[in-house]
Structure formats: C-alpha cells, structure tokens
Design a protein around this motif. Structure first.
Motif, PDB file in Angstrom:
ATOM      1  N   PHE A 296      51.158  46.843  40.828  1.00 16.12           N
ATOM      2  CA  PHE A 296      50.575  48.104  40.611  1.00 16.12           C
ATOM      3  C   PHE A 296      49.993  47.720  38.567  1.00 16.12           C
ATOM      4  N   LEU A 297      50.142  48.806  38.359  1.00 17.01           N
ATOM      5  CA  LEU A 297      49.166  49.040  36.767  1.00 17.01           C
ATOM      6  C   LEU A 297      48.335  48.395  36.631  1.00 17.01           C
ATOM      7  N   SER A 298      47.239  48.343  38.202  1.00 20.42           N
ATOM      8  CA  SER A 298      45.914  48.017  37.400  1.00 20.42           C
ATOM      9  C   SER A 298      44.525  48.136  37.830  1.00 20.42           C
ATOM     10  N   ASP A 299      43.697  48.378  36.653  1.00 25.24           N
ATOM     11  CA  ASP A 299      42.141  48.705  37.317  1.00 25.24           C
ATOM     12  C   ASP A 299      42.873  50.400  37.008  1.00 25.24           C
ATOM     13  N   TYR A 300      42.791  50.809  36.534  1.00 25.85           N
ATOM     14  CA  TYR A 300      43.342  52.681  36.362  1.00 25.85           C
ATOM     15  C   TYR A 300      41.949  53.485  36.994  1.00 25.85           C
ATOM     16  N   LYS A 301      40.786  52.780  36.027  1.00 21.17           N
ATOM     17  CA  LYS A 301      39.665  53.865  36.574  1.00 21.17           C
ATOM     18  C   LYS A 301      39.343  54.063  38.024  1.00 21.17           C
ATOM     19  N   ARG A 302      39.395  52.458  38.664  1.00 20.74           N
ATOM     20  CA  ARG A 302      38.527  52.172  39.750  1.00 20.74           C
ATOM     21  C   ARG A 302      40.072  52.914  40.207  1.00 20.74           C
ATOM     22  N   VAL A 303      40.915  53.286  40.538  1.00 20.43           N
ATOM     23  CA  VAL A 303      41.945  54.020  41.554  1.00 20.43           C
ATOM     24  C   VAL A 303      41.347  55.479  41.055  1.00 20.43           C
TER      25      VAL A 303
ATOM     26  N   GLN B  66      46.781  52.206  50.018  1.00 19.26           N
ATOM     27  CA  GLN B  66      46.621  53.042  49.335  1.00 19.26           C
ATOM     28  C   GLN B  66      46.856  53.691  48.390  1.00 19.26           C
ATOM     29  N   ILE B  67      48.206  53.091  48.227  1.00 16.69           N
ATOM     30  CA  ILE B  67      48.926  53.387  46.960  1.00 16.69           C
ATOM     31  C   ILE B  67      48.481  52.206  45.355  1.00 16.69           C
ATOM     32  N   CYS B  68      48.421  51.711  45.616  1.00 12.98           N
ATOM     33  CA  CYS B  68      48.166  49.781  45.090  1.00 12.98           C
ATOM     34  C   CYS B  68      46.737  49.298  45.506  1.00 12.98           C
ATOM     35  N   PRO B  69      45.561  50.003  45.463  1.00 13.62           N
ATOM     36  CA  PRO B  69      43.945  49.619  46.087  1.00 13.62           C
ATOM     37  C   PRO B  69      43.901  48.816  46.180  1.00 13.62           C
ATOM     38  N   PRO B  70      43.607  47.712  46.939  1.00 16.94           N
ATOM     39  CA  PRO B  70      43.744  46.096  46.771  1.00 16.94           C
ATOM     40  C   PRO B  70      42.614  45.788  45.825  1.00 16.94           C
ATOM     41  N   SER B  71      41.743  46.109  45.704  1.00 19.00           N
ATOM     42  CA  SER B  71      40.392  45.786  44.603  1.00 19.00           C
ATOM     43  C   SER B  71      41.089  46.275  43.193  1.00 19.00           C
ATOM     44  N   THR B  72      42.107  46.688  42.923  1.00 19.93           N
ATOM     45  CA  THR B  72      42.559  46.939  41.968  1.00 19.93           C
ATOM     46  C   THR B  72      43.653  45.739  41.288  1.00 19.93           C
ATOM     47  N   GLN B  73      44.244  45.408  43.188  1.00 25.99           N
ATOM     48  CA  GLN B  73      45.140  44.041  42.870  1.00 25.99           C
ATOM     49  C   GLN B  73      44.178  42.406  42.459  1.00 25.99           C
ATOM     50  N   PHE B  74      42.888  42.818  43.512  1.00 23.95           N
ATOM     51  CA  PHE B  74      42.366  41.953  42.774  1.00 23.95           C
ATOM     52  C   PHE B  74      41.617  41.625  41.817  1.00 23.95           C
ATOM     53  N   ALA B  75      41.291  42.641  40.958  1.00 24.53           N
ATOM     54  CA  ALA B  75      40.993  42.251  39.592  1.00 24.53           C
ATOM     55  C   ALA B  75      41.781  41.530  38.739  1.00 24.53           C
ATOM     56  N   ALA B  76      43.258  42.185  39.165  1.00 30.81           N
ATOM     57  CA  ALA B  76      44.066  40.470  38.412  1.00 30.81           C
ATOM     58  C   ALA B  76      44.472  39.398  39.146  1.00 30.81           C
ATOM     59  N   TYR B  77      44.231  39.125  40.315  1.00 26.61           N
ATOM     60  CA  TYR B  77      44.062  38.009  40.732  1.00 26.61           C
ATOM     61  C   TYR B  77      43.044  37.465  40.485  1.00 26.61           C
ATOM     62  N   ASN B  78      41.781  38.231  40.489  1.00 28.01           N
ATOM     63  CA  ASN B  78      40.652  36.842  40.191  1.00 28.01           C
ATOM     64  C   ASN B  78      40.329  36.488  38.583  1.00 28.01           C
ATOM     65  N   LYS B  79      41.635  36.759  37.768  1.00 23.69           N
ATOM     66  CA  LYS B  79      41.391  36.409  36.357  1.00 23.69           C
ATOM     67  C   LYS B  79      42.484  35.834  35.918  1.00 23.69           C
ATOM     68  N   ILE B  80      43.577  35.430  37.021  1.00 23.30           N
ATOM     69  CA  ILE B  80      44.247  34.121  36.597  1.00 23.30           C
ATOM     70  C   ILE B  80      43.641  32.623  36.990  1.00 23.30           C
ATOM     71  N   THR B  81      43.904  32.087  36.017  1.00 22.55           N
ATOM     72  CA  THR B  81      43.213  30.543  36.375  1.00 22.55           C
ATOM     73  C   THR B  81      43.928  29.812  36.517  1.00 22.55           C
ATOM     74  N   ALA B  82      45.257  30.200  36.372  1.00 19.78           N
ATOM     75  CA  ALA B  82      46.339  29.201  36.757  1.00 19.78           C
ATOM     76  C   ALA B  82      46.600  28.910  38.643  1.00 19.78           C
ATOM     77  N   PRO B  83      47.355  27.519  38.534  1.00 18.32           N
ATOM     78  CA  PRO B  83      47.534  27.479  39.961  1.00 18.32           C
ATOM     79  C   PRO B  83      47.625  28.999  40.607  1.00 18.32           C
ATOM     80  N   LYS B  84      46.758  29.228  41.572  1.00 20.47           N
ATOM     81  CA  LYS B  84      47.370  29.969  42.270  1.00 20.47           C
ATOM     82  C   LYS B  84      47.378  30.473  43.468  1.00 20.47           C
ATOM     83  N   ARG B  85      47.733  30.872  44.269  1.00 18.85           N
ATOM     84  CA  ARG B  85      48.074  31.430  45.931  1.00 18.85           C
ATOM     85  C   ARG B  85      47.788  32.716  46.806  1.00 18.85           C
ATOM     86  N   LEU B  86      47.277  33.051  47.177  1.00 16.44           N
ATOM     87  CA  LEU B  86      46.869  34.627  48.179  1.00 16.44           C
ATOM     88  C   LEU B  86      47.578  34.966  49.275  1.00 16.44           C
ATOM     89  N   GLU B  87      47.962  35.563  49.418  1.00 13.62           N
ATOM     90  CA  GLU B  87      49.001  35.513  51.286  1.00 13.62           C
ATOM     91  C   GLU B  87      48.498  37.143  51.503  1.00 13.62           C
TER      92      GLU B  87
END
Length: 319
Positions: A208-215, A274-295
């Motif tokens: 939650f709490l990501s990319d408010y304008k997109r929501v 439709q509560i936390c739209p996928p794009s808002t979550q990807f906006a945060a995930y895509n900025k992570i530069t540490a080792p990461k994995r997305l399910e």
C-alpha cells in the motif's frame, strides 16, 4: 489474461506518476535525526499468554512526538546464542494480531516482534496535535499542516525505531533481522528496510502507500484509498491545489524510499488487485536496486496468495 491495469511488460518498466518532492532526501534526513534524538524508554511486560516454547511480552517504546508505541514480542525459550528476529507489520486499521500467529517462527528459533501502528486497531497511542482534517484516514492526516506532521511519517519512523531497538537486544543477532507484512504492512516493510538499511531480508506483500496519483487517475481512490477522493471533494473540489497535494503526499510515498533498501527482497503482487493497483506496486519494486525477486499471481487480487506464506518462510530461513 484479463487486465485491470497496464500489460505486464509495461509494469516491469513503470516508474510511477506521483511527483517526488525536491527536498525528499533532506526531509527524511531531518526525520531520522528527530527519531534518533528520542529516548525510547523501552519496557517489556510479561504477557498473561504463556506457552512452553516461547516467552511473550508486551513491548512499549516512545516514538517521535512522544507517542507510546506497543508491539508484541515473542522470544523462543532456551536459545542462548544471538538468533534471528522477524518484524511483522499489519494491514491498514488493523493490529499486531494474536500471540499464536507468531509461534511458527518462534518454534524455528526466531524472535518475533509485531507492532501496532499508532492510532489504528491496536494499543499504540495517537498523540494528535495536527492541523486540518483527519476525516476518513491516516494518509491525509497532516496534509494541511507542515509535511513534518504527516502521520505516516511518524509511523514509518516507528518501524525503523523498533528495528533498531530489536537489533540491540542481546538475544538478537543484529545482522539477521527480517521484515514482513501485507498491504499497509507491505508498505511498512519497505519503509522500515529503507530507513534502517541493516535489515537483511524483507518480504512485502502487495504494498500500500505507493504512487497516489496513479491510484486517483485509475479512479481507484476507494476502499483503502477512499480518503484521497474524500479529501479532494471536501477541500479542493476543483483540483486547484492538485500538484501541491500530490507532491506533499510524495513525502510518504514508499516508491521514493525503495532505492535505499540494501537487504534482499521477496515481493508478491496479484495482477487483479483493485485495492492497491499493480502499477503502484511495480513503481516501488522497480526502484529497488538490492537483490530482489517478484512472485506474480495473474488471477489474484488483494487477497490470500496461495503458497506465498511458505515462500516467505523458506526465504527467511536464509537469515
């Protein structure tokens, strides 16, 4: 596949719509300085809930602005060497949950700490003192005041302060601390690991709490994000202050904290959320530069994602 957001190939490169405040880094440097100046006055109170495998405590500490914050602390019995710890954060308006929820990790030799967010469904204090509306929720609390008074600023700081407290417990190995949570808890997982980059592993679930304008642009300012629409309808019905409002929300937008994370990340997203739209979550995930994995769960929304809890457990066993 059916879509409620952009195609998956675009999600993998999406960088967010909400404006980032120019002084974002200064803002959080100032916030962390304030947090570090607070004497937490940590108190551990033995719980009336007892089990053979763990000791259970109500943990209290003082956060920024003087609020006493509560967490549940479960410590495995008969573990003499410093051991890993897991921090857990709950969903919006919820609480730390039952003691029993923590026993699976305690049985593996991990201490577990679950925080009550201030002013929500648990025992943490909300000391108030903010100008402007508080109607409908915590995202907009402090939006008509100085940005330093945004409530989620204080809650984000509570997570980092709690992590520091736990890392300093003699029974905890400070280099083996993980963080987890879903929805608001997923956002707080990201915020905690960003503001306390010593966190080793983190597992945010549909944050939650990501990319408010997109929501808002997707017309999904409903449910958990309803307060955004309510705020505009009541206080800026013609959106004359739209840029200012979304910029101020940018201070508490987790996508702009994500690049501070140094721990390894395991995250999950449901593409029908439709509560936390996928794009808002990807906006945060895509900025992570540490080792990461997305399910990715194509047919699931903001709900139980089968098998992900087991994936988190296996992931945290690597601490």
């Amino acid at each position: 596949m059916p879509l409620i957001d952009m195609p998956l190939e675009k999600l993998h490169t999406y960088q967010g719509r909400n404006p980032r405040p120019e002084d974002f880094d200064t803002y959080w440097a100032r916030a962390l300085t304030e947090m570090r100046s607070v004497d937490p006055a940590v108190e551990l109170v033995p719980s009336s809930f007892t089990v053979p495998v763990a000791d259970c405590f109500d943990l209290y500490f003082t956060g920024v602005r003087g609020a006493r914050v509560h967490a549940k602390y479960v410590r495995p019995k008969n573990v003499t060497e410093p051991h890993p710890a897991i921090l857990q954060f709950h969903g919006y308006t919820g609480n730390a949950g039952d003691w029993t929820d923590k026993l699976a990790y305690a049985s593996l030799g991990y201490s577990v700490v679950a925080m009550d967010c201030r002013g929500q469904g648990g025992d943490s204090e909300d000391v108030g003192g903010v100008k402007g509306t508080t109607h409908k929720g915590h995202i907009i609390r402090g939006l008509d005041d100085h940005p330093d008074n945004l409530l989620f600023r204080h809650i984000f700081l509570d997570t980092a302060q709690l992590a520091s407290i736990v890392m300093n417990f003699p029974e905890v190995d400070e280099n083996r601390v993980g963080v987890m949570g879903g929805s608001q808890g997923g956002a707080l997982t990201i915020a905690c690991a960003a503001l306390e980059p010593s966190i080793k592993r983190l597992a945010p679930l549909y944050p939650f709490l990501s990319d408010y304008k997109r929501v808002w642009e997707m017309d999904l300012a409903a449910g958990a994000y309803e307060e955004l629409k309510t705020y505009f309808r009541s206080f800026d019905p013609q959106h004359l202050r739209e840029d200012e409002i979304f910029t101020n929300l940018g201070y508490i937008d987790i996508q702009f904290l994500a690049n501070r994370i140094r721990g390894e990340v395991l995250m999950a997203v449901g593409l029908m959320d439709q509560i936390c739209p996928p794009s808002t979550q990807f906006a945060a995930y895509n900025k992570i530069t540490a080792p990461k994995r997305l399910e990715i769960y194509p047919d699931f929304g903001h709900e139980h994602l089968p098998g992900f809890a087991d994936k988190i457990t296996s992931f945290m066993l690597g601490l």
